[in-house]
Design a protein around this motif. Structure first.
Motif, mmCIF file in Angstrom:
data_model
loop_
_atom_site.group_PDB
_atom_site.id
_atom_site.type_symbol
_atom_site.label_atom_id
_atom_site.label_comp_id
_atom_site.label_asym_id
_atom_site.label_seq_id
_atom_site.Cartn_x
_atom_site.Cartn_y
_atom_site.Cartn_z
ATOM 1 N N GLY A 181 -47.899 132.931 92.023
ATOM 2 C CA GLY A 181 -46.837 132.438 92.898
ATOM 3 C C GLY A 181 -45.431 132.719 92.408
ATOM 4 O O GLY A 181 -44.492 132.025 92.803
ATOM 5 N N SER A 182 -45.257 133.709 91.554
ATOM 6 C CA SER A 182 -43.922 133.990 91.033
ATOM 7 C C SER A 182 -43.789 135.482 90.742
ATOM 8 O O SER A 182 -44.769 136.235 90.795
ATOM 9 C CB SER A 182 -43.678 133.182 89.751
ATOM 10 N N ILE A 183 -42.572 135.896 90.441
ATOM 11 C CA ILE A 183 -42.327 137.282 90.034
ATOM 12 C C ILE A 183 -42.769 137.441 88.581
ATOM 13 O O ILE A 183 -42.507 136.565 87.748
ATOM 14 C CB ILE A 183 -40.826 137.620 90.162
ATOM 15 N N SER A 184 -43.436 138.558 88.270
ATOM 16 C CA SER A 184 -43.779 138.836 86.868
ATOM 17 C C SER A 184 -44.166 140.302 86.727
ATOM 18 O O SER A 184 -44.352 141.024 87.723
ATOM 19 C CB SER A 184 -44.942 137.955 86.387
ATOM 20 N N ALA A 185 -44.271 140.719 85.485
ATOM 21 C CA ALA A 185 -44.789 142.067 85.222
ATOM 22 C C ALA A 185 -46.232 142.142 85.686
ATOM 23 O O ALA A 185 -46.967 141.155 85.645
ATOM 24 C CB ALA A 185 -44.704 142.377 83.731
ATOM 25 N N HIS A 186 -46.646 143.327 86.144
ATOM 26 C CA HIS A 186 -48.061 143.588 86.354
ATOM 27 C C HIS A 186 -48.653 143.932 84.987
ATOM 28 O O HIS A 186 -48.110 144.784 84.268
ATOM 29 C CB HIS A 186 -48.273 144.764 87.305
ATOM 30 N N VAL A 187 -49.728 143.288 84.617
ATOM 31 C CA VAL A 187 -50.358 143.495 83.315
ATOM 32 C C VAL A 187 -51.789 143.991 83.537
ATOM 33 O O VAL A 187 -52.495 143.466 84.408
ATOM 34 C CB VAL A 187 -50.356 142.206 82.474
ATOM 35 N N VAL A 188 -52.183 145.001 82.777
ATOM 36 C CA VAL A 188 -53.517 145.589 82.944
ATOM 37 C C VAL A 188 -54.232 145.652 81.591
ATOM 38 O O VAL A 188 -53.654 146.124 80.605
ATOM 39 C CB VAL A 188 -53.427 147.016 83.549
ATOM 40 N N ILE A 189 -55.451 145.152 81.558
ATOM 41 C CA ILE A 189 -56.316 145.318 80.387
ATOM 42 C C ILE A 189 -57.271 146.462 80.699
ATOM 43 O O ILE A 189 -58.054 146.384 81.662
ATOM 44 C CB ILE A 189 -57.123 144.054 80.080
ATOM 45 N N GLN A 190 -57.213 147.526 79.930
ATOM 46 C CA GLN A 190 -58.129 148.649 80.137
ATOM 47 C C GLN A 190 -59.503 148.276 79.591
ATOM 48 O O GLN A 190 -59.634 147.928 78.418
ATOM 49 C CB GLN A 190 -57.599 149.909 79.453
ATOM 50 N N THR A 191 -60.524 148.347 80.437
ATOM 51 C CA THR A 191 -61.851 147.834 80.065
ATOM 52 C C THR A 191 -62.886 148.921 79.794
ATOM 53 O O THR A 191 -63.990 148.606 79.365
ATOM 54 C CB THR A 191 -62.402 146.932 81.185
ATOM 55 N N GLY A 192 -62.536 150.186 80.067
ATOM 56 C CA GLY A 192 -63.545 151.236 79.886
ATOM 57 C C GLY A 192 -64.742 151.020 80.789
ATOM 58 O O GLY A 192 -65.885 151.316 80.434
ATOM 59 N N ASN A 193 -64.493 150.444 81.978
ATOM 60 C CA ASN A 193 -65.529 150.174 82.976
ATOM 61 C C ASN A 193 -66.498 149.080 82.531
ATOM 62 O O ASN A 193 -67.597 148.965 83.045
ATOM 63 C CB ASN A 193 -66.313 151.453 83.317
ATOM 64 N N GLN A 194 -66.074 148.261 81.557
ATOM 65 C CA GLN A 194 -66.926 147.165 81.083
ATOM 66 C C GLN A 194 -66.111 145.871 81.033
ATOM 67 O O GLN A 194 -65.873 145.309 79.966
ATOM 68 C CB GLN A 194 -67.486 147.502 79.699
ATOM 69 N N PRO A 195 -65.687 145.372 82.187
ATOM 70 C CA PRO A 195 -64.824 144.175 82.196
ATOM 71 C C PRO A 195 -65.519 142.936 81.642
ATOM 72 O O PRO A 195 -64.857 142.039 81.123
ATOM 73 C CB PRO A 195 -64.477 144.005 83.687
ATOM 74 N N ASP A 196 -66.844 142.874 81.729
ATOM 75 C CA ASP A 196 -67.574 141.694 81.238
ATOM 76 C C ASP A 196 -67.472 141.554 79.725
ATOM 77 O O ASP A 196 -67.734 140.469 79.187
ATOM 78 C CB ASP A 196 -69.050 141.779 81.642
ATOM 79 N N LYS A 197 -67.128 142.627 79.028
ATOM 80 C CA LYS A 197 -67.061 142.578 77.569
ATOM 81 C C LYS A 197 -65.691 142.128 77.050
ATOM 82 O O LYS A 197 -65.504 141.989 75.845
ATOM 83 C CB LYS A 197 -67.419 143.946 76.981
ATOM 84 N N VAL A 198 -64.735 141.949 77.959
ATOM 85 C CA VAL A 198 -63.402 141.504 77.541
ATOM 86 C C VAL A 198 -63.459 140.013 77.225
ATOM 87 O O VAL A 198 -63.874 139.200 78.050
ATOM 88 C CB VAL A 198 -62.358 141.794 78.635
ATOM 89 N N GLN A 199 -63.042 139.641 76.016
ATOM 90 C CA GLN A 199 -63.138 138.255 75.561
ATOM 91 C C GLN A 199 -61.960 137.422 76.088
ATOM 92 O O GLN A 199 -60.910 137.948 76.456
ATOM 93 C CB GLN A 199 -63.159 138.218 74.034
ATOM 94 N N LYS A 200 -62.161 136.084 76.065
ATOM 95 C CA LYS A 200 -61.120 135.183 76.576
ATOM 96 C C LYS A 200 -59.833 135.317 75.765
ATOM 97 O O LYS A 200 -58.732 135.220 76.306
ATOM 98 C CB LYS A 200 -61.624 133.749 76.539
ATOM 99 N N GLU A 201 -59.960 135.570 74.457
ATOM 100 C CA GLU A 201 -58.773 135.727 73.610
ATOM 101 C C GLU A 201 -57.916 136.897 74.106
ATOM 102 O O GLU A 201 -56.684 136.813 74.104
ATOM 103 C CB GLU A 201 -59.217 135.981 72.159
ATOM 104 N N SER A 202 -58.576 137.968 74.566
ATOM 105 C CA SER A 202 -57.836 139.120 75.095
ATOM 106 C C SER A 202 -57.163 138.776 76.413
ATOM 107 O O SER A 202 -56.027 139.195 76.675
ATOM 108 C CB SER A 202 -58.787 140.308 75.285
ATOM 109 N N LEU A 203 -57.855 137.997 77.253
ATOM 110 C CA LEU A 203 -57.264 137.566 78.530
ATOM 111 C C LEU A 203 -56.023 136.702 78.288
ATOM 112 O O LEU A 203 -54.987 136.871 78.949
ATOM 113 C CB LEU A 203 -58.298 136.789 79.345
ATOM 114 N N LEU A 204 -56.107 135.768 77.330
ATOM 115 C CA LEU A 204 -54.965 134.909 77.031
ATOM 116 C C LEU A 204 -53.786 135.709 76.481
ATOM 117 O O LEU A 204 -52.627 135.437 76.798
ATOM 118 C CB LEU A 204 -55.380 133.825 76.032
ATOM 119 N N PHE A 205 -54.106 136.715 75.661
ATOM 120 C CA PHE A 205 -53.054 137.579 75.123
ATOM 121 C C PHE A 205 -52.319 138.288 76.255
ATOM 122 O O PHE A 205 -51.084 138.321 76.303
ATOM 123 C CB PHE A 205 -53.685 138.598 74.169
#
Length: 535
Positions: free
Chosen positions: A457-481
């Protein structure tokens, strides 16, 4: 010392082939691009004849191993099967004393010939019909590549070598260099054998009596090479000696090539990490200088009212009573100039914690990389090197190279202001610094299964985590970062508790005609970021 597959070795293989004249071809396999195996059966029993035009390991010999078959047979294998599946070997001879073998086949459609030219990078396996026209080859050679093209339907022309006297007709005391079949290794062996050495080699070829050996780590040969100081083991046939040698030599060469490639890729990553650390050190220095910007802003507020409008500088005294000169923007009022310094101080402070965290993470990653490269140098076996390649890929040190583009790019991301960070677990996090860069990142860079984040609901940078086609392997710590990056690049950066949405990029779209940086998304989940607790 490397023992080659030379004309003398081929002569010993041809001698073994004579025991299979009249043998039927039962099966034809092509386990690799440049290697075929004929399963034959005759008076000497069943055997597998391997012929390879590999540029590094061109050879012909009998092997004890049943070959693997690819799911879809290569074109050359198909040609061999269509012509030789119902055939019988009726002849096998070495052309002169060169590294060329011709095997003659009798088929219901008439005679066919398989020619093996075993000459390093020019090696080839060529199938000819009864008119000696080319009907198949392990490697096609176009007219633009050679004065002797290898093309379907063309008449076979032997390699254009100058006729030379054969080593087999030479006499003792004659200069043997440049004679047909006189490989440097064979000449060295003849010299090592001493008087009568040439006659011993000639006699072995004439009588077909060989005493094959394996010199581990060096190669296999039809006669003893002990006079050259090599340790050797006698073997029952040249085929077994060659098979045992190449069973070790080929994986060792593959391991060395893979190791060299991996080392080169890792060195490039190390250089990139070192460059990034240098940039981060500069950013930390700037961040730690935020107090300087704050003080300059305060001094401008204190001394600014007495300065002339449109001044380029301001004379003031700092808190220690020292005179200072502060540069001003003449187009701004003294209050606006002060706010400019305060903004600089705020931005430097806001980024400092993230930059320090990134510096620590990248520094540890560099240490891990250097230790990994050291460990790689101690690995020799192919299986070990392959395992290290997989480990490097899992740690995101290796990336698929994008297809070559005809468009020349002088700067990353076509010059768009997109920053790249290393997150927890080695993930790569990208974010845009303005609306145009956000558009480019979301629409051109991000892949469908990358994770996309934005302050809710606000203006912000678009942020992308590159997953190598394996988004399920991205840990919560990486999401919070990554969520923290979105908050720090938004107007909510001074708020205490900020919701950040994340979803897969394939659920993000830009409405037609919408302003730059606009995005609509679905399937989102929400993280709550408390910058005060994470600082």
């Amino acid at each position: 010392m490397r023992i080659p597959f030379d004309s003398f070795t081929l002569a010993a293989v041809v001698r073994d082939l004579q025991d299979f004249i009249g043998a039927k071809v039962q099966k034809i396999s092509q386990p690799s691009d440049r290697t075929v195996v004929l399963e034959i059966y005759g008076g000497a029993g069943q055997a597998y004849l391997l012929l390879s035009s590999d540029p590094q390991f061109a050879r012909v010999h009998f092997t004890t191993k049943k070959p693997n078959n690819p799911d879809r047979p290569p074109q050359f294998c198909t040609a061999l099967r269509s012509r030789l599946s119902v055939s019988r070997i009726v002849g096998a001879r070495q052309i002169g004393f060169d590294r060329i073998l011709q095997i003659d086949f009798e088929t219901p459609e008439g005679e066919h010939y398989l020619v093996a030219e075993l000459m390093g990078k020019h090696s080839n396996l060529i199938l000819l019909d009864g008119a000696r026209k080319i009907v198949g080859a392990s490697r096609w050679v176009g007219k633009h590549l050679s004065a002797r093209p290898i093309q379907a339907g063309a008449k076979y022309v032997p390699p254009p070598f100058e006729p030379k006297p054969s080593l087999l007709t030479a006499i003792e005391g004659q200069d043997l260099r440049g004679l047909e079949g006189a490989s440097p290794f064979l000449l060295r062996l003849i010299e090592g054998l001493g008087p009568g050495g040439l006659a011993k080699i000639q006699d072995a070829v004439r009588t077909g009596r060989y005493h094959p050996i394996l010199a581990t780590g060096h190669g296999a040969y039809p006669v003893s090479v002990a006079c050259l100081g090599l340790e050797e083991q006698a073997k029952p046939s040249i085929g077994i000696a060659l098979e045992q040698h190449y069973d070790r030599a080929i994986p060792a060469a593959e391991a060395d090539a893979l190791k060299t490639s991996l080392r080169g890729q890792l060195q490039r990553v190390i250089l990139a990490r070192e460059a990034a650390l240098s940039d981060l050190d500069q950013a930390i220095s700037a961040g730690e200088g935020a107090g300087k910007w704050q003080i300059q802003g305060e001094l401008v507020l204190a001394y600014g009212p007495g300065s002339a409008e449109g001044s380029h500088s301001l004379d003031a005294w700092d808190y220690a009573g020292n005179p200072v000169v502060i540069k001003l923007d003449p187009d701004l009022s003294y209050k606006e100039n002060a706010n400019r310094f305060f903004d600089k101080a705020r931005r430097a402070k806001a980024r400092l914690s993230t930059v320090k965290d990134q510096r620590e993470r990248l520094g540890q990653d560099l240490l891990d990389l250097l230790a990994f490269v050291t460990d790689l140098e101690n690995r020799e076996r192919l299986g070990e090197v392959r395992a290290m390649v997989e480990e490097a890929r899992a740690r995101r040190w290796l990336h698929k190279r994008p297809a070559a583009s005809t468009k020349k790019e002088d700067r990353p991301f076509e010059g768009h202001r997109i920053r790249e960070l290393l997150g927890p677990g080695g993930v790569t996090v990208l974010y845009g610094e303005n609306a145009e860069s956000n558009d480019y990142l979301t629409l051109r860079v991000a892949k469908p299964n990358d994770i996309w984040l934005h302050v809710r609901g606000s203006i912000s940078a678009h942020v992308v985590i590159q997953t190598g086609n394996q988004p399920d392997k991205v840990q919560k710590e990486s999401l919070l970062f990554a969520a923290k990056i979105a908050v720090q690049n938004s107007p909510s950066k001074h708020s205490g508790y900020v919701p950040v949405d994340y979803t897969l990029k394939k659920y993000v779209r830009k409405p037609k005609g919408a302003p730059k940086g606009t995005a609509l998304y679905t399937h989102e989940k929400t993280l709550n970021v408390d910058l005060d607790r994470q600082s």
